[in-house]
Design a protein around this motif. Structure first.
Motif, PDB file in Angstrom:
ATOM      1  N   VAL A  12       0.858  -1.205   0.000  1.00  0.00           N
ATOM      2  CA  VAL A  12       0.000   0.000   0.000  1.00  0.00           C
ATOM      3  C   VAL A  12       0.892   1.252   0.000  1.00  0.00           C
ATOM      4  N   LEU A  16       0.805   4.240  -2.759  1.00  0.00           N
ATOM      5  CA  LEU A  16       0.529   5.638  -2.397  1.00  0.00           C
ATOM      6  C   LEU A  16       1.619   6.567  -2.937  1.00  0.00           C
ATOM      7  N   PHE A  20       1.238   9.599  -5.566  1.00  0.00           N
ATOM      8  CA  PHE A  20       1.631  11.000  -5.291  1.00  0.00           C
ATOM      9  C   PHE A  20       2.501  11.531  -6.440  1.00  0.00           C
ATOM     10  N   GLY A  46      -3.070  12.180   2.070  1.00  0.00           N
ATOM     11  CA  GLY A  46      -2.532  10.839   1.796  1.00  0.00           C
ATOM     12  C   GLY A  46      -1.388  10.475   2.733  1.00  0.00           C
ATOM     13  N   LEU A  50      -0.161   7.180   4.581  1.00  0.00           N
ATOM     14  CA  LEU A  50       1.144   6.582   4.282  1.00  0.00           C
ATOM     15  C   LEU A  50       1.967   6.332   5.547  1.00  0.00           C
TER      16      LEU A  50
END
Ligand code: HEM
Length: 154
Positions: A12, A16, A20, A46, A50
């Protein structure tokens, strides 16, 4: 189960950071200031996702590696410390500064200088995560082969 959580959290985190970087490139190359501001805001939100995912991947990794020593494990430990430092000392402050500058519409030389640094630090972060992912898969290859053999034997 712990390995699945570990690898899942790491995956994940990689997705992410890749998102970005992609959103940053698209908004800054092709879109207007309003879109850039939206992306800066989304990246800040986000990061709230993260950071916990990185903490889970790192914490579970250190726990899985407790009492184990190998060149791959040492490399993963070393990389994780760099990932944490790069995230907290470079990427997080830059994301906040870029957001603040974008909210006041200051898309000047300093903004683009910091933006360039953020992109480079993001690419570096993603590379370290990919290397840890690759080494993790190599480390569990033996287990996976043994499980496949057992299944074939049934
Ligand atoms: C956030 C970066 C990291 C990512 C993306 C990552 C990714 C992975 C992946 C994909 C696996 C293989 C899982 C599988 O095949 O089922 C794995 C296994 C493993 N990782 Fe990580 N890892 C990270 C950080 C760490 C750290 C910091 C350590 C500590 C040294 C660590 C220790 C381990 C160990 C010991 C295994 C093998 C577990 C087993 O034998 O079942 N990882 N990792």
């Amino acid at each position: 189960m712990r390995t699945i959580i570990h690898a899942g959290a790491g995956t994940v985190a990689m997705i992410l950071i890749a998102a970005f970087l992609t959103a940053t490139a698209i908004s800054e190359l092709f879109l207007d200031d309003a879109a850039i501001l939206s992306v800066k805001k989304a990246i800040l939100t986000g990061l709230c996702l993260l950071i916990p995912f990185l903490a889970i991947a790192g914490g579970s990794g250190f726990s899985l590696a407790r009492g184990r020593h190998s060149p791959s494990i040492e490399k993963k430990r070393r990389r994780m410390k760099i990932i944490a430092a790069n995230g907290l000392l470079i990427l997080l402050p830059l994301a906040i500064l870029l957001y603040l500058r974008a909210t006041s519409g200051r898309f000047d030389g300093l903004f683009y200088g910091m933006q360039m640094l953020e992109v480079l630090a993001g690419i570096f972060q993603l590379s370290l995560l990919v290397l840890n992912f690759r080494d993790g898969r190599r480390m569990t290859r033996g287990k996976r082969l043994a499980a496949a053999k057992t299944l074939n034997a049934i």
